[in-house]
Write a protein that holds these residues in place. Structure first.
Motif, PDB file in Angstrom:
ATOM      1  N   THR A  18     -26.681  32.703 -52.234  1.00 28.66           N
ATOM      2  CA  THR A  18     -27.972  32.753 -52.921  1.00 28.66           C
ATOM      3  C   THR A  18     -27.724  32.966 -54.414  1.00 28.66           C
ATOM      4  OG1 THR A  18     -28.154  35.154 -52.673  1.00 28.66           O
ATOM      5  CG2 THR A  18     -29.022  33.789 -50.873  1.00 28.66           C
ATOM      6  N   LYS A  19     -28.782  32.901 -55.211  1.00 23.69           N
ATOM      7  CA  LYS A  19     -28.639  33.073 -56.656  1.00 23.69           C
ATOM      8  C   LYS A  19     -28.036  34.442 -56.995  1.00 23.69           C
ATOM      9  CE  LYS A  19     -31.834  31.369 -59.234  1.00 23.69           C
ATOM     10  NZ  LYS A  19     -33.124  31.133 -59.963  1.00 23.69           N
ATOM     11  N   SER A  20     -28.517  35.494 -56.325  1.00 28.00           N
ATOM     12  CA  SER A  20     -27.988  36.839 -56.606  1.00 28.00           C
ATOM     13  C   SER A  20     -26.546  36.974 -56.117  1.00 28.00           C
ATOM     14  CB  SER A  20     -28.870  37.908 -55.950  1.00 28.00           C
ATOM     15  OG  SER A  20     -28.870  37.773 -54.541  1.00 28.00           O
ATOM     16  N   GLU A  21     -26.219  36.331 -54.995  1.00 34.24           N
ATOM     17  CA  GLU A  21     -24.843  36.372 -54.484  1.00 34.24           C
ATOM     18  C   GLU A  21     -23.893  35.640 -55.428  1.00 34.24           C
ATOM     19  OE1 GLU A  21     -25.439  36.700 -49.635  1.00 34.24           O
ATOM     20  OE2 GLU A  21     -25.543  34.740 -50.614  1.00 34.24           O
ATOM     21  N   LYS A  22     -24.353  34.546 -56.017  1.00 35.07           N
ATOM     22  CA  LYS A  22     -23.521  33.832 -56.989  1.00 35.07           C
ATOM     23  C   LYS A  22     -23.296  34.688 -58.233  1.00 35.07           C
ATOM     24  CE  LYS A  22     -24.575  29.072 -55.607  1.00 35.07           C
ATOM     25  NZ  LYS A  22     -25.230  27.792 -55.948  1.00 35.07           N
ATOM     26  N   ARG A  23     -24.331  35.430 -58.645  1.00 32.59           N
ATOM     27  CA  ARG A  23     -24.178  36.333 -59.789  1.00 32.59           C
ATOM     28  C   ARG A  23     -23.141  37.410 -59.476  1.00 32.59           C
ATOM     29  NH1 ARG A  23     -29.119  37.260 -60.513  1.00 32.59           N
ATOM     30  NH2 ARG A  23     -29.378  39.291 -59.524  1.00 32.59           N
TER      31      ARG A  23
END
Length: 286
Positions: A18-23
């Motif tokens: 997800t976007k937060s996991e990629k961050r």
């Protein structure tokens, strides 16, 4: 699978995050030397990802929790320090001498092979080879630079069996995949696993009953959703590096492993066929 480097594992799963996991992944890869000294609260604060999100991230990596993740980070860093191929900066700079450039290219390719080896799943490899042995037809598929790898796969297997075939045109590929059956194997090569034509070929082959082998960088992608077996290559390829040699070497390495295991398990027939094909092209040599 071998003791997989946790950073390689993150790279392999990256496009499924997800976007937060990629961050979080970006922060971990950038600050890897500091992670093993951080509490989960500190990491949450610095990465701007909640503690529950970090815990889910660890579970997605196949780990029990944050403590096991830190242990894996420490082990991976220790492995990198003992691996001279990882200590060399492989970013090619404009002011690099030819000698330095050649060294960086070499180390990039060696590193890609090492990562691919560490990602091997021997159960999946054995399953793939058994299916290739019993198949009536082995069809190789790829688009763009992956097509070149697919053609090399056919070239290799055609020396020991008449079952190998490669389809070049993308329209013919999907038409062929739509008519495959449960006695056939589709080997589909795509670095990203996100090429529309390759996804469609995988879907058609799967729906037709064929056994689908995906050779790709990422374990979770639209293409691997239709794969019976996914073989992972370890090369990292940026958006401006399409068709990089390191990615191709990794894919060819996997094809070599499949080929030699096939040859070993069908030794008498393969040996005879290899001698036949060698004699067939002998007159082509000066």
């Amino acid at each position: 699978m071998n003791n997989v480097d946790v950073f390689d594992r993150i790279s392999t799963l990256y496009n499924s995050f997800t976007k937060s996991e990629k961050r979080l992944a970006d922060y971990i890869l950038k600050e890897r030397d500091q992670i093993m000294f951080m509490s989960i609260t500190e990491l949450a604060e610095k990465s701007k990802v909640g503690e529950s999100g970090i815990f889910r991230f660890c579970k997605n990596l196949g780990l029990k929790g944050y403590q096991e993740f830190k242990i894996s980070v420490a082990q991976s860093i220790n492995s990198e320090e003992n691996d001279t191929t990882r200590n060399i900066d492989t970013e090619i700079l404009l002011n690099d001498s030819l000698e330095v450039l050649a060294g960086k290219v070499k180390q990039t390719n060696i590193s890609a092979l090492d990562q691919t080896y560490n990602l091997l799943d021997y159960e999946d490899l054995d399953k793939a080879v058994e299916k290739i042995i019993t198949a009536d037809r082995i069809r190789f598929f790829g688009i763009g630079s992956s097509l070149i790898t697919a053609m090399e796969g056919q070239n290799k297997f055609l020396r020991v069996t008449n079952k190998a075939e490669v389809i070049i045109d993308s329209h013919f590929q999907v038409m062929t995949a739509a008519q495959m059956n449960e006695k056939e194997v589709a080997i589909i090569i795509s670095y990203s696993g996100q090429t529309k034509d390759s996804i469609e070929v995988a879907r058609m082959a799967k729906e037709s009953g064929a056994f689908v082998i995906a050779i790709t960088r990422f374990s979770k992608s639209p293409m691997t959703a239709y794969a019976d077996v996914t073989l992972l290559c370890g090369a990292n390829e940026g958006p401006l590096q399409g068709g990089s040699l390191s990615a191709k070497i990794s894919q060819l390495y996997l094809l070599d492993v499949l080929y030699f295991e096939y040859f070993k398990k069908t030794f008498e027939v393969s040996k005879e066929n290899k001698e036949k094909t060698a004699r067939a092209v002998a007159d082509k040599l000066v």
